[in-house]
Design a protein around this motif. Sequence first.
Motif, PDB file in Angstrom:
ATOM      1  N   ARG A  49       0.871  -1.181   0.000  1.00 61.06           N
ATOM      2  CA  ARG A  49       0.000   0.000   0.000  1.00 61.06           C
ATOM      3  C   ARG A  49       0.894   1.213   0.000  1.00 61.06           C
ATOM      4  O   ARG A  49       1.542   1.515   0.994  1.00 61.06           O
ATOM      5  N   GLU A  58      -8.855   5.937   8.470  1.00 66.48           N
ATOM      6  CA  GLU A  58      -9.415   5.697   7.136  1.00 66.48           C
ATOM      7  C   GLU A  58      -8.292   5.484   6.113  1.00 66.48           C
ATOM      8  O   GLU A  58      -8.359   4.590   5.277  1.00 66.48           O
ATOM      9  N   LYS A  59      -7.234   6.305   6.233  1.00 67.66           N
ATOM     10  CA  LYS A  59      -6.128   6.179   5.271  1.00 67.66           C
ATOM     11  C   LYS A  59      -5.420   4.834   5.417  1.00 67.66           C
ATOM     12  O   LYS A  59      -4.789   4.345   4.479  1.00 67.66           O
ATOM     13  N   ARG A  79      -7.759  -1.003   4.605  1.00 68.36           N
ATOM     14  CA  ARG A  79      -7.507  -1.604   3.286  1.00 68.36           C
ATOM     15  C   ARG A  79      -8.462  -1.061   2.221  1.00 68.36           C
ATOM     16  O   ARG A  79      -8.091  -0.888   1.085  1.00 68.36           O
ATOM     17  N   ASP A  80      -9.710  -0.847   2.621  1.00 69.21           N
ATOM     18  CA  ASP A  80     -10.668  -0.292   1.667  1.00 69.21           C
ATOM     19  C   ASP A  80     -11.815   0.348   2.437  1.00 69.21           C
ATOM     20  O   ASP A  80     -11.883   0.259   3.670  1.00 69.21           O
ATOM     21  N   ALA A  81     -12.715   0.994   1.704  1.00 66.73           N
ATOM     22  CA  ALA A  81     -13.804   1.756   2.334  1.00 66.73           C
ATOM     23  C   ALA A  81     -14.717   0.850   3.153  1.00 66.73           C
ATOM     24  O   ALA A  81     -15.173   1.217   4.239  1.00 66.73           O
ATOM     25  N   ARG A 123     -13.960  -2.022   4.651  1.00 68.52           N
ATOM     26  CA  ARG A 123     -13.303  -2.423   5.900  1.00 68.52           C
ATOM     27  C   ARG A 123     -13.288  -1.264   6.889  1.00 68.52           C
ATOM     28  O   ARG A 123     -13.474  -1.463   8.082  1.00 68.52           O
ATOM     29  N   TYR A 124     -13.080  -0.041   6.382  1.00 70.10           N
ATOM     30  CA  TYR A 124     -13.056   1.135   7.257  1.00 70.10           C
ATOM     31  C   TYR A 124     -14.414   1.304   7.932  1.00 70.10           C
ATOM     32  O   TYR A 124     -14.503   1.544   9.137  1.00 70.10           O
ATOM     33  N   SER A 151     -17.386   9.246   3.883  1.00 72.19           N
ATOM     34  CA  SER A 151     -16.763   8.118   4.556  1.00 72.19           C
ATOM     35  C   SER A 151     -17.751   7.392   5.461  1.00 72.19           C
ATOM     36  O   SER A 151     -17.392   6.460   6.146  1.00 72.19           O
TER      37      SER A 151
END
Lengths: 152, 455
Positions: B184, B359-360, B363-365, B367-368, B404
């Motif tokens: 990443r 969030e950064k 792994r992805d939206a 999962r966040y 988000s």
Amino acid sequence: MKAPRARRDSASRPDRGGTSLAQSFVTDNALILVVERDPHVKKLERFFLEQAGFAVEFADGGVQGLERAHVLKPRIVITEILLPGLDGLSVCRTIRSDPAMKHVRVLVLSILSAERRALDAGADAFLKKPLDDARLVETVNELLRKGSEARS
Amino acid sequence: MNRLKTGNDELDAILGGGFPSNGIHVLMGSPGTGKTILAEQMCFTNASPGRPILYVATFSEPMQKLVGFLQEFGFTVPEKLGTEIVYEYIGENVLTDPERIPERFQELLTQYRPKIVVVDSFKALADLMPDRSAWRRTLDAIGGLLSAYDTTTFWVGEYSSEMLSALPEFAVADGIVDLVRTQRGTRDERFLRVLKLRGSASLPGEHPFHLDRGGLQAFRRFVTPGLPSDYEPRLERVRSGIAHLDEMVATGWLRGTGTLVAGPSGSGKTSIGLHFLKAGVEDGEPGLLASFQESPVQLARMMTSLQWKPEQMLRKGAIDHFYTSPVELQIDAVAHEIVQRIERGGIRRVVIDAVSDLEKSARDALRYRDFLYSLTQALAVRNVTAMLLLETAGMLPGRGLTGSEVSYMSDNILVLEMLLGDDLTRTIRIIKSRGSRHDGRRHALRIAEDGIEVG
């Protein structure tokens, strides 16, 4: 460079029962009949029992096991429960009910957790697989000792 | 069922207590994912006098490399090498007479009577077989032998997930653990998955891990906690620590709720969070500041500028500062650390500065979102009152607030704005307060020498 190796002489290596294999009960080459169909278990049983000083014969199923037991008169029969044709518990009961084989000791060594059923069928001892060689040899020695005491 | 410990409590928990004994387990993954480290870590964890552990290497010159690199790890006990853990190299057998391999395994089993057998690399055995049917025969013989004997086996191999349905090894295996490394940006991330564990309940999903001198350190994927049987929502109010802000909500801020504070850099988010924690200290409620921006030095400086005494605020039983760099942030590890600190320190208030950093690092939206929901629920079921700080782009909160999907997980939302004219003007408004009437007008926010004031 080779990595250091463990000591290989089995006589000096403590086994899992706390006694060395060299200290095993005197076996005078006692005959053991193994009724077992799994080739891998058979290989291992042959190796460990012969290494401990026993003579080993095999039968692949229950019917053949009883036939061979009649002919060979082994000191001990080790049998699995799951066998083709006649199962190991029936082998056990038949041996127990036959006066000609009253001195034969039976050890059930099975993949099944069936100690109660095995003992109810007349087995002298039960061990669960996978095969633990130290416990196997220890149990066989114990059965031979008891058998000798009973005969004398 | 007896189980083998892995040397890492978190991984044991993922596996439902450890690897089931007497099974055949595959440790799979690309080169460099940590398979051998995990295997060695398990060897040293389970080594003891009596039956040894047998490590079978199938590549040439493995011993120098293995023994050399092992000394870098804290779990290594050199005295165990060669006695409690023995190494055998069967590469020559593989090259000269591959079909004799099962026989070689039987020799090794009967020679050492090992309680654990590791074959590294097991895949190399298959690669060197003359054909597929020869490998199937060999595999059947090795698998049968190892299953028949009282031992636990690990087959280590550079298998990829595409091979799962094609190779017979995986059908024979009782357990399969896949180690994965992904890139990443400029950093690597590692996670593991339990793909199969016969007769045993394991935790599903991707569990992050990292490798360090202690070996493999895994973290359970942070999931939504169940509601404790004694859980009762509290209707007590808690103070925000900011003059006039509490009066803007009819019922005040309720214990166990979560408040999102969204605004651009410099709008006063961290200061609001610190006031909230300070009010907790004054009311006898220990707090936790989880920050990914302010280091302990920077935090002490901020407190000093607010005319607070950092040594008083950061003492035991007051504010616990958990700082970790945003560069190597691992969200599941952060969540576990937060929960542990809450339980250890009797924490009643938590500020997370900032969820944008989490969030950064996700792994992805998806999962966040799952992660943040689990985290807010973990705080709520403990009746911990939380402030989640969210950095938004630009002077006015925009996409970051709703894009988000953080907002719907929050009971209250405070929006901070910065208006740039001749003077810098900061404002605050409440745009949501679940189940409560609130003053939704824009109010001036002033950061004075002795703290924040809402006009």
